[in-house]
Design an enzyme around this catalytic site. Structure first.
Site, mmCIF file in Angstrom:
data_model
loop_
_atom_site.group_PDB
_atom_site.id
_atom_site.type_symbol
_atom_site.label_atom_id
_atom_site.label_comp_id
_atom_site.label_asym_id
_atom_site.label_seq_id
_atom_site.Cartn_x
_atom_site.Cartn_y
_atom_site.Cartn_z
ATOM 1 N N ASP A 1 0.830 -1.202 0.000
ATOM 2 C CA ASP A 1 0.000 0.000 0.000
ATOM 3 C C ASP A 1 0.869 1.257 0.000
ATOM 4 O O ASP A 1 1.859 1.343 0.734
ATOM 5 C CB ASP A 1 -0.892 -0.031 1.249
ATOM 6 N N HIS A 2 0.491 2.223 -0.792
ATOM 7 C CA HIS A 2 1.095 3.569 -0.794
ATOM 8 C C HIS A 2 2.621 3.557 -0.887
ATOM 9 O O HIS A 2 3.300 4.187 -0.071
ATOM 10 C CB HIS A 2 0.673 4.339 0.458
#
Length: 284
Positions: free
Chosen positions: A83-84
């Site tokens: 994620d991210h």
């Protein structure tokens, strides 16, 4: 059961018109709790490791291998996602480690530079059938870098997806990261227009600040993958505080970590069922 491909889980959610929970792992206890929730409900889950989590653990491999092992040993349908990641090299390493999907976050970059770097990650992922999520339109509350009020433009989103070949798109529709109160108002009309504009599943980041009813309405408007972190972290921390207040002489960390783990499992199970219920006829 072996790891589930994120692409398949998203495709199944789209077909059923329901949402799928994507919950962040901070440490081993989180991963165990989230898998327990999936097993309890019989619903799929996406376990997410963020770039911040990797930094906390001092590197990708230890926490990644632990999370992959927990997912692989589960009887539930579990995918593992990065994620991210603002560092494209981190995304490439996660692909090589066996993640089912990665998010390359180039939202701070100019449009053309975001496209170019995202295409590079997509090309590397394609060889392993790994889905790439990207972000367009800044989402508030991300280390102060994203201005409040920014929204993803449907036409620009369509151009971005076409130019990059990403398999999922995180969109800015009114939510904000790290919210501890569930008071954010997401733009349902914009979600519907984005759904119609792009051919890939839409992802809601910052969902911790959005109420249950509004998340369900957002899923019915076109959201598919719903990311939650801060809300579950709050459950974990509150349970540990309660345990230590009730047991002030406790010294065995397993006791209070177990209380936190159980709290996450309960709330994650509730959220999985909530997101899954969006595909049901509200009048049926």
């Amino acid at each position: 059961m072996t790891l589930a491909p994120t692409q398949r889980l998203l495709d199944e959610a789209v077909a059923a018109r329901r949402g799928i929970g994507a919950f962040n792992v901070l440490h081993l206890e989180t991963a165990e709790a989230l898998v327990a929730a999936a097993e309890q409900t019989g619903l799929p889950v996406v376990l997410q490791l963020s770039e911040n989590c990797v930094r906390f653990h001092g590197g990708l491999e230890p926490i990644a291998r632990a999370t992959l092992a927990v997912a692989d040993a589960s009887s539930a349908e579990v995918a593992v996602h990065l994620d991210h990641a603002e560092d494209a090299e981190l995304a490439l390493r996660a692909i090589d480690l066996g993640f089912g999907s990665v998010m390359y976050d180039g939202a701070k970059l100019p449009f053309e530079q975001n496209v170019a770097t995202t295409r590079r990650v997509v090309a590397h992922a394609a060889a392993s059938d790994v889905l790439v999520e990207a972000e367009l339109g800044e989402i508030g509350g991300k280390d102060g870098a994203h201005a409040p009020g920014v929204r993803t433009d449907p036409d620009e989103a369509a151009r971005f997806v076409d130019a990059t070949g990403v398999g999922a798109l995180a969109v800015a529709v009114g939510s904000s990261h790290a919210m501890t109160e569930r008071v954010a108002a997401i733009d349902l009309d914009l979600i519907s227009r984005l759904r119609d504009a792009v051919p890939v599943p839409l992802v809601l980041h910052g969902s911790s600040g959005v109420s249950d009813d509004l998340i369900v309405a957002g899923i019915r408007s076109g959201l598919v993958k719903v990311n939650v972190s801060t809300h579950l972290n709050a459950q974990f921390t509150a349970a540990i505080r309660d345990y230590l207040e009730a047991n002030p002489t406790a010294v065995d960390s397993r006791k209070y970590l177990a209380a936190g783990r159980d709290a996450i499992a309960r709330e994650a199970a509730r959220l999985l069922e909530l997101f899954g219920s969006a595909g049901k006829d509200p009048n049926g």
